[in-house]
Design a protein around this motif. Structure first.
Motif, PDB file in Angstrom:
ATOM      1  N   GLY A  73      -9.810   4.119  -7.217  1.00  0.00           N
ATOM      2  CA  GLY A  73     -10.280   3.773  -8.449  1.00  0.00           C
ATOM      3  C   GLY A  73      -9.038   3.484  -9.398  1.00  0.00           C
ATOM      4  O   GLY A  73      -9.496   3.418 -10.534  1.00  0.00           O
ATOM      5  N   ASP A  74      -8.133   2.630  -9.038  1.00  0.00           N
ATOM      6  CA  ASP A  74      -6.895   2.317  -9.857  1.00  0.00           C
ATOM      7  C   ASP A  74      -6.358   1.108  -9.823  1.00  0.00           C
ATOM      8  O   ASP A  74      -5.262   0.677 -10.139  1.00  0.00           O
ATOM      9  N   LEU A  75      -7.175   0.037  -9.141  1.00  0.00           N
ATOM     10  CA  LEU A  75      -6.635  -1.225  -8.804  1.00  0.00           C
ATOM     11  C   LEU A  75      -7.594  -2.316  -9.722  1.00  0.00           C
ATOM     12  O   LEU A  75      -8.762  -2.061  -9.794  1.00  0.00           O
ATOM     13  N   LEU A  76      -6.738  -3.315 -10.020  1.00  0.00           N
ATOM     14  CA  LEU A  76      -7.392  -4.396 -10.684  1.00  0.00           C
ATOM     15  C   LEU A  76      -6.882  -5.597  -9.886  1.00  0.00           C
ATOM     16  O   LEU A  76      -5.686  -5.997  -9.793  1.00  0.00           O
ATOM     17  N   TYR A  77      -7.593  -6.172  -9.218  1.00  0.00           N
ATOM     18  CA  TYR A  77      -7.383  -7.326  -8.146  1.00  0.00           C
ATOM     19  C   TYR A  77      -7.967  -8.372  -8.835  1.00  0.00           C
ATOM     20  O   TYR A  77      -9.062  -8.845  -9.047  1.00  0.00           O
ATOM     21  N   LEU A  78      -6.751  -9.317  -9.127  1.00  0.00           N
ATOM     22  CA  LEU A  78      -7.046 -10.602  -9.824  1.00  0.00           C
ATOM     23  C   LEU A  78      -7.151 -11.941  -9.107  1.00  0.00           C
ATOM     24  O   LEU A  78      -6.474 -11.780  -7.977  1.00  0.00           O
ATOM     25  N   THR A  79      -7.711 -12.864  -9.612  1.00  0.00           N
ATOM     26  CA  THR A  79      -7.798 -14.234  -8.897  1.00  0.00           C
ATOM     27  C   THR A  79      -6.358 -14.798  -9.064  1.00  0.00           C
ATOM     28  O   THR A  79      -6.552 -16.197  -8.650  1.00  0.00           O
ATOM     29  N   VAL A  80      -5.697 -14.469  -9.981  1.00  0.00           N
ATOM     30  CA  VAL A  80      -4.440 -15.398 -10.309  1.00  0.00           C
ATOM     31  C   VAL A  80      -3.519 -15.246  -8.972  1.00  0.00           C
ATOM     32  O   VAL A  80      -3.388 -14.015  -8.309  1.00  0.00           O
ATOM     33  N   ASP A  81      -2.456 -16.168  -9.114  1.00  0.00           N
ATOM     34  CA  ASP A  81      -1.621 -16.138  -7.950  1.00  0.00           C
ATOM     35  C   ASP A  81      -0.541 -14.877  -7.948  1.00  0.00           C
ATOM     36  O   ASP A  81      -0.285 -14.511  -9.143  1.00  0.00           O
ATOM     37  N   GLU A  82      -0.386 -14.178  -6.978  1.00  0.00           N
ATOM     38  CA  GLU A  82       0.255 -13.124  -6.658  1.00  0.00           C
ATOM     39  C   GLU A  82       1.796 -13.068  -7.230  1.00  0.00           C
ATOM     40  O   GLU A  82       2.113 -12.194  -7.849  1.00  0.00           O
ATOM     41  N   LYS A 122      -1.682  14.517 -16.960  1.00  0.00           N
ATOM     42  CA  LYS A 122      -1.973  15.114 -18.426  1.00  0.00           C
ATOM     43  C   LYS A 122      -0.550  15.881 -18.445  1.00  0.00           C
ATOM     44  O   LYS A 122      -0.050  16.662 -17.747  1.00  0.00           O
ATOM     45  N   SER A 123       0.232  15.360 -19.573  1.00  0.00           N
ATOM     46  CA  SER A 123       1.248  15.771 -19.902  1.00  0.00           C
ATOM     47  C   SER A 123       1.715  15.979 -21.360  1.00  0.00           C
ATOM     48  O   SER A 123       1.304  14.967 -21.882  1.00  0.00           O
ATOM     49  N   HIS A 124       2.069  17.090 -21.893  1.00  0.00           N
ATOM     50  CA  HIS A 124       2.261  17.249 -23.451  1.00  0.00           C
ATOM     51  C   HIS A 124       1.100  16.788 -24.171  1.00  0.00           C
ATOM     52  O   HIS A 124       1.327  16.141 -25.217  1.00  0.00           O
ATOM     53  N   GLY A 125      -0.190  16.951 -23.760  1.00  0.00           N
ATOM     54  CA  GLY A 125      -1.096  16.842 -24.236  1.00  0.00           C
ATOM     55  C   GLY A 125      -1.737  15.412 -24.502  1.00  0.00           C
ATOM     56  O   GLY A 125      -2.765  14.907 -25.174  1.00  0.00           O
ATOM     57  N   ILE A 126      -1.174  14.606 -23.527  1.00  0.00           N
ATOM     58  CA  ILE A 126      -1.507  13.098 -23.427  1.00  0.00           C
ATOM     59  C   ILE A 126      -2.098  12.980 -21.926  1.00  0.00           C
ATOM     60  O   ILE A 126      -1.677  13.249 -21.063  1.00  0.00           O
ATOM     61  N   ASN A 127      -3.517  12.488 -21.999  1.00  0.00           N
ATOM     62  CA  ASN A 127      -4.140  11.991 -20.849  1.00  0.00           C
ATOM     63  C   ASN A 127      -3.818  10.773 -20.445  1.00  0.00           C
ATOM     64  O   ASN A 127      -3.885   9.659 -21.174  1.00  0.00           O
ATOM     65  N   SER A 128      -3.264  10.537 -19.127  1.00  0.00           N
ATOM     66  CA  SER A 128      -2.920   9.141 -18.721  1.00  0.00           C
ATOM     67  C   SER A 128      -3.664   8.732 -17.596  1.00  0.00           C
ATOM     68  O   SER A 128      -4.284   9.735 -16.974  1.00  0.00           O
ATOM     69  N   ALA A 129      -3.572   7.583 -17.322  1.00  0.00           N
ATOM     70  CA  ALA A 129      -4.054   6.981 -16.137  1.00  0.00           C
ATOM     71  C   ALA A 129      -3.225   5.803 -15.580  1.00  0.00           C
ATOM     72  O   ALA A 129      -2.517   5.360 -16.146  1.00  0.00           O
ATOM     73  N   ARG A 130      -3.371   5.668 -14.317  1.00  0.00           N
ATOM     74  CA  ARG A 130      -2.443   4.352 -13.912  1.00  0.00           C
ATOM     75  C   ARG A 130      -3.393   3.167 -13.509  1.00  0.00           C
ATOM     76  O   ARG A 130      -4.433   3.670 -12.945  1.00  0.00           O
ATOM     77  N   LEU A 131      -3.003   1.916 -13.339  1.00  0.00           N
ATOM     78  CA  LEU A 131      -3.370   0.709 -13.121  1.00  0.00           C
ATOM     79  C   LEU A 131      -2.656  -0.089 -12.183  1.00  0.00           C
ATOM     80  O   LEU A 131      -1.681  -0.661 -12.982  1.00  0.00           O
ATOM     81  N   PHE A 132      -2.757  -0.116 -11.086  1.00  0.00           N
ATOM     82  CA  PHE A 132      -2.027  -1.374 -10.442  1.00  0.00           C
ATOM     83  C   PHE A 132      -2.692  -2.632 -10.422  1.00  0.00           C
ATOM     84  O   PHE A 132      -3.763  -2.677 -10.173  1.00  0.00           O
ATOM     85  N   PHE A 169       0.860  -1.321   0.033  1.00  0.00           N
ATOM     86  CA  PHE A 169       0.104  -0.033  -0.147  1.00  0.00           C
ATOM     87  C   PHE A 169       0.902   1.184   0.013  1.00  0.00           C
ATOM     88  O   PHE A 169       0.640   2.240  -0.644  1.00  0.00           O
ATOM     89  N   LEU A 170       1.730   1.361   0.835  1.00  0.00           N
ATOM     90  CA  LEU A 170       2.697   2.507   0.787  1.00  0.00           C
ATOM     91  C   LEU A 170       3.386   2.770  -0.410  1.00  0.00           C
ATOM     92  O   LEU A 170       3.547   4.076  -0.606  1.00  0.00           O
ATOM     93  N   GLU A 171       3.895   1.855  -1.006  1.00  0.00           N
ATOM     94  CA  GLU A 171       4.443   2.129  -2.222  1.00  0.00           C
ATOM     95  C   GLU A 171       3.509   2.685  -3.624  1.00  0.00           C
ATOM     96  O   GLU A 171       3.997   3.467  -4.150  1.00  0.00           O
ATOM     97  N   ARG A 172       2.299   1.988  -3.555  1.00  0.00           N
ATOM     98  CA  ARG A 172       1.363   2.684  -4.406  1.00  0.00           C
ATOM     99  C   ARG A 172       0.948   4.125  -4.055  1.00  0.00           C
ATOM    100  O   ARG A 172       0.846   4.915  -4.906  1.00  0.00           O
ATOM    101  N   GLN A 173       0.755   4.236  -2.709  1.00  0.00           N
ATOM    102  CA  GLN A 173       0.534   5.671  -2.348  1.00  0.00           C
ATOM    103  C   GLN A 173       1.609   6.453  -2.680  1.00  0.00           C
ATOM    104  O   GLN A 173       1.419   7.668  -3.008  1.00  0.00           O
ATOM    105  N   SER A 174       2.976   6.136  -2.572  1.00  0.00           N
ATOM    106  CA  SER A 174       3.874   6.940  -2.977  1.00  0.00           C
ATOM    107  C   SER A 174       3.866   7.271  -4.394  1.00  0.00           C
ATOM    108  O   SER A 174       4.183   8.475  -4.827  1.00  0.00           O
TER     109      SER A 174
END
Length: 106
Positions: free
Chosen positions: A76-85, A44-54, A29-34
């Motif tokens: 709103g930026d997590l994908l929690y999968l049923t696959v092995d960590e 938004k940088s150089h006209g490019i809209n971006s998003a992050r997905l953990f 969690f702390l790493e993601r928050q950082s």
């Protein structure tokens, strides 16, 4: 397999050109928050809209499901999968499938 948590609104609520996929672990969690507070906050940088997905895989007996659920709902930026960590390949493949379905224009 179907994700346990998948924030499908990531691309639907705004125009996203670039998705930054970050493989993570439920306990980091702390790493993601950082990341969210530093370079991951530049949506938004150089006209490019971006998003992050953990991308987080399932790890039995950690007791972190409720914390990850709360974080996913709040950020709103997590994908929690049923696959092995520990299966980086499967986490990455499922992330690409998810992106193809929910963010096809990115």
């Amino acid at each position: 397999s179907r994700p346990i948590i998948h924030n499908t609104q990531l691309c639907s609520s705004r125009n996203v050109d670039l998705i930054i996929v970050i493989l993570s672990a439920a306990s980091h969690f702390l790493e993601r928050q950082s990341i969210r507070e530093t370079w991951g906050s530049l949506t938004k940088s150089h006209g490019i809209n971006s998003a992050r997905l953990f991308i987080i895989g399932y790890q039995p007996d950690t007791g972190l499901f409720q914390e990850v659920s709360n974080e996913a709902q709040h950020e709103g930026d997590l994908l929690y999968l049923t696959v092995d960590e520990n299966s980086m390949t499967l986490k990455e493949l499922h992330a690409y499938q998810w992106l193809d379905q929910y963010c096809p224009n990115a």
